[in-house]
Design a protein around this motif. Sequence first.
Motif, PDB file in Angstrom:
ATOM      1  N   SER A   1       0.922  -1.231  -0.007  1.00  0.00           N
ATOM      2  CA  SER A   1      -0.086   0.129   0.074  1.00  0.00           C
ATOM      3  C   SER A   1       0.960   1.226  -0.029  1.00  0.00           C
ATOM      4  N   TYR A   2       0.598   2.296  -0.541  1.00  0.00           N
ATOM      5  CA  TYR A   2       1.167   3.571  -0.661  1.00  0.00           C
ATOM      6  C   TYR A   2       0.249   4.842  -0.240  1.00  0.00           C
ATOM      7  N   LYS A   3       1.129   5.865   0.203  1.00  0.00           N
ATOM      8  CA  LYS A   3       0.489   6.901   1.054  1.00  0.00           C
ATOM      9  C   LYS A   3       0.246   8.171  -0.291  1.00  0.00           C
ATOM     10  N   THR A   4       1.218   8.167  -1.021  1.00  0.00           N
ATOM     11  CA  THR A   4       1.282   9.147  -1.997  1.00  0.00           C
ATOM     12  C   THR A   4       0.314   8.720  -3.408  1.00  0.00           C
ATOM     13  N   TYR A   5      -0.315   9.830  -3.784  1.00  0.00           N
ATOM     14  CA  TYR A   5      -1.083   9.414  -5.122  1.00  0.00           C
ATOM     15  C   TYR A   5      -0.200   9.035  -6.198  1.00  0.00           C
ATOM     16  N   THR A   6      -0.534   7.941  -6.848  1.00  0.00           N
ATOM     17  CA  THR A   6       0.321   7.447  -8.038  1.00  0.00           C
ATOM     18  C   THR A   6      -0.749   6.892  -9.022  1.00  0.00           C
ATOM     19  N   THR A   7      -0.292   7.053 -10.318  1.00  0.00           N
ATOM     20  CA  THR A   7      -1.070   6.518 -11.364  1.00  0.00           C
ATOM     21  C   THR A   7      -0.112   5.474 -11.875  1.00  0.00           C
ATOM     22  N   VAL A   8       1.262   4.967 -11.474  1.00  0.00           N
ATOM     23  CA  VAL A   8       1.931   3.769 -11.785  1.00  0.00           C
ATOM     24  C   VAL A   8       2.560   3.135 -10.796  1.00  0.00           C
ATOM     25  N   VAL A   9       2.454   1.858 -10.730  1.00  0.00           N
ATOM     26  CA  VAL A   9       3.283   1.083  -9.692  1.00  0.00           C
ATOM     27  C   VAL A   9       3.957   0.065 -10.498  1.00  0.00           C
ATOM     28  N   HIS A  10       5.319  -0.100 -10.233  1.00  0.00           N
ATOM     29  CA  HIS A  10       6.073  -0.780 -10.578  1.00  0.00           C
ATOM     30  C   HIS A  10       6.556  -1.981  -9.710  1.00  0.00           C
ATOM     31  N   TRP A  11       6.539  -3.175 -10.223  1.00  0.00           N
ATOM     32  CA  TRP A  11       7.020  -4.478  -9.486  1.00  0.00           C
ATOM     33  C   TRP A  11       8.512  -4.648  -9.777  1.00  0.00           C
ATOM     34  N   TYR A  12       9.392  -4.745  -8.971  1.00  0.00           N
ATOM     35  CA  TYR A  12      10.792  -5.311  -9.451  1.00  0.00           C
ATOM     36  C   TYR A  12      10.960  -6.686  -8.636  1.00  0.00           C
ATOM     37  N   ARG A  13      11.930  -7.361  -9.333  1.00  0.00           N
ATOM     38  CA  ARG A  13      12.351  -8.591  -8.465  1.00  0.00           C
ATOM     39  C   ARG A  13      13.881  -8.375  -8.527  1.00  0.00           C
ATOM     40  N   GLN A  14      14.597  -8.805  -7.299  1.00  0.00           N
ATOM     41  CA  GLN A  14      16.078  -8.839  -7.288  1.00  0.00           C
ATOM     42  C   GLN A  14      16.385  -9.971  -6.779  1.00  0.00           C
ATOM     43  N   ASP A  15      17.212 -10.512  -7.628  1.00  0.00           N
ATOM     44  CA  ASP A  15      17.952 -11.994  -7.301  1.00  0.00           C
ATOM     45  C   ASP A  15      19.184 -11.515  -6.598  1.00  0.00           C
ATOM     46  N   SER A  16      19.808 -12.642  -5.897  1.00  0.00           N
ATOM     47  CA  SER A  16      20.942 -12.350  -5.029  1.00  0.00           C
ATOM     48  C   SER A  16      22.147 -11.902  -5.910  1.00  0.00           C
ATOM     49  N   GLY A  17      22.667 -10.947  -5.437  1.00  0.00           N
ATOM     50  CA  GLY A  17      24.056 -10.243  -6.175  1.00  0.00           C
ATOM     51  C   GLY A  17      23.596  -9.552  -7.398  1.00  0.00           C
ATOM     52  N   ARG A  18      22.275  -9.160  -7.656  1.00  0.00           N
ATOM     53  CA  ARG A  18      22.056  -8.448  -8.767  1.00  0.00           C
ATOM     54  C   ARG A  18      21.132  -7.281  -8.418  1.00  0.00           C
ATOM     55  N   GLY A  19      21.103  -6.082  -9.322  1.00  0.00           N
ATOM     56  CA  GLY A  19      20.311  -5.151  -9.002  1.00  0.00           C
ATOM     57  C   GLY A  19      18.877  -5.567  -9.062  1.00  0.00           C
ATOM     58  N   PRO A  20      17.984  -4.609  -8.953  1.00  0.00           N
ATOM     59  CA  PRO A  20      16.710  -5.072  -9.151  1.00  0.00           C
ATOM     60  C   PRO A  20      16.328  -4.805 -10.780  1.00  0.00           C
TER      61      PRO A  20
ATOM     62  N   SER B   1      -7.970   2.482  -2.912  1.00  0.00           N
ATOM     63  CA  SER B   1      -7.281   1.977  -1.558  1.00  0.00           C
ATOM     64  C   SER B   1      -6.026   2.189  -1.637  1.00  0.00           C
ATOM     65  N   GLN B   2      -5.454   2.892  -2.683  1.00  0.00           N
ATOM     66  CA  GLN B   2      -3.892   2.912  -2.690  1.00  0.00           C
ATOM     67  C   GLN B   2      -3.253   1.771  -2.366  1.00  0.00           C
ATOM     68  N   SER B   3      -3.493   0.611  -3.102  1.00  0.00           N
ATOM     69  CA  SER B   3      -2.796  -0.790  -2.909  1.00  0.00           C
ATOM     70  C   SER B   3      -2.676  -1.280  -4.086  1.00  0.00           C
ATOM     71  N   SER B   4      -1.648  -2.206  -4.171  1.00  0.00           N
ATOM     72  CA  SER B   4      -1.320  -2.912  -5.294  1.00  0.00           C
ATOM     73  C   SER B   4      -0.944  -4.504  -4.971  1.00  0.00           C
ATOM     74  N   SER B   5      -0.906  -5.206  -5.708  1.00  0.00           N
ATOM     75  CA  SER B   5      -0.522  -6.623  -5.485  1.00  0.00           C
ATOM     76  C   SER B   5      -0.049  -7.377  -6.456  1.00  0.00           C
ATOM     77  N   LEU B   6       0.947  -8.089  -6.334  1.00  0.00           N
ATOM     78  CA  LEU B   6       1.555  -9.046  -7.392  1.00  0.00           C
ATOM     79  C   LEU B   6       1.256 -10.430  -6.835  1.00  0.00           C
ATOM     80  N   SER B   7       0.748 -11.267  -7.891  1.00  0.00           N
ATOM     81  CA  SER B   7       0.509 -12.737  -7.711  1.00  0.00           C
ATOM     82  C   SER B   7       1.286 -13.356  -8.661  1.00  0.00           C
ATOM     83  N   ILE B   8       1.831 -14.665  -8.316  1.00  0.00           N
ATOM     84  CA  ILE B   8       2.539 -15.532  -8.935  1.00  0.00           C
ATOM     85  C   ILE B   8       1.661 -16.804  -8.851  1.00  0.00           C
TER      86      ILE B   8
END
Lengths: 113, 112
Positions: free
Chosen positions: A24-43, A69-76
């Motif tokens: 969930s986020y507090k600041t209004y936004t129109t875009v949510v990014h989802w990143y993944r980070q593997d060990s030893g690497r950048g997102p 509701s200012q929330s986002s989810s990521l499902s796998i």
Amino acid sequence: SQWGEENLQALSIQEGEDVTMNCSYKTYTTVVHWYRQDSGRGPALIILIRSNEREKRSGRLRATLDTSSQSSSLSITAAQCEDTAVYFCATRAASSSFSKLVFGQGTSLSVVP
Amino acid sequence: NAGVIQTPRHKVTGKGQEATLWCEPISGHSAVFWYRQTIVQGLEFLTYFRNQAPIDDSGMPKERFSAQMPNQSHSTLKIQSTQPQDSAVYLCASSPSDTEVFFGKGTRLTVV
């Protein structure tokens, strides 16, 4: 902090299970990014969802965004061992383009055989 | 495309010494960001440049940290008089637009 409920979490699931990560986020936004980070690497960006896309899919990934509701989810779906990583959500700090990306604390996902 | 290149990958400095971290952004990307990552604080924004101009340095500790982007092909983050609490992974990233940000592999700084 821009982020409300998302603290660094650790999830461990078995291969084949489905998993959902929330933020969930507090600041209004129109875009949510989802990143993944593997060990030893950048997102690395895995999915980006805009406010006019309540849901977005990419392979086994599904992101949702609820601006009310200012929330986002990521499902796998049917998680695999190679999905083991830390997952972050992020938004721009301001409505203007090129503003800094602010990251949540992340979810450390471990998928075991 | 080799991606964002950061050197060195690992750096160990003694307390009080200076550390300079290098970043080569992806060619053609107009924005360059620096972040710091620790277990406790997570991914913290430090500063960013757009078209080589400093735009936002709100995350930079004011006294010992400085960042420059003398040309399109590289940026540096300098930490003077390093302290143990500066130990972290420093991540550089570049972006061609207001969407995806591409990160390098990071420089792990250890201050002993």
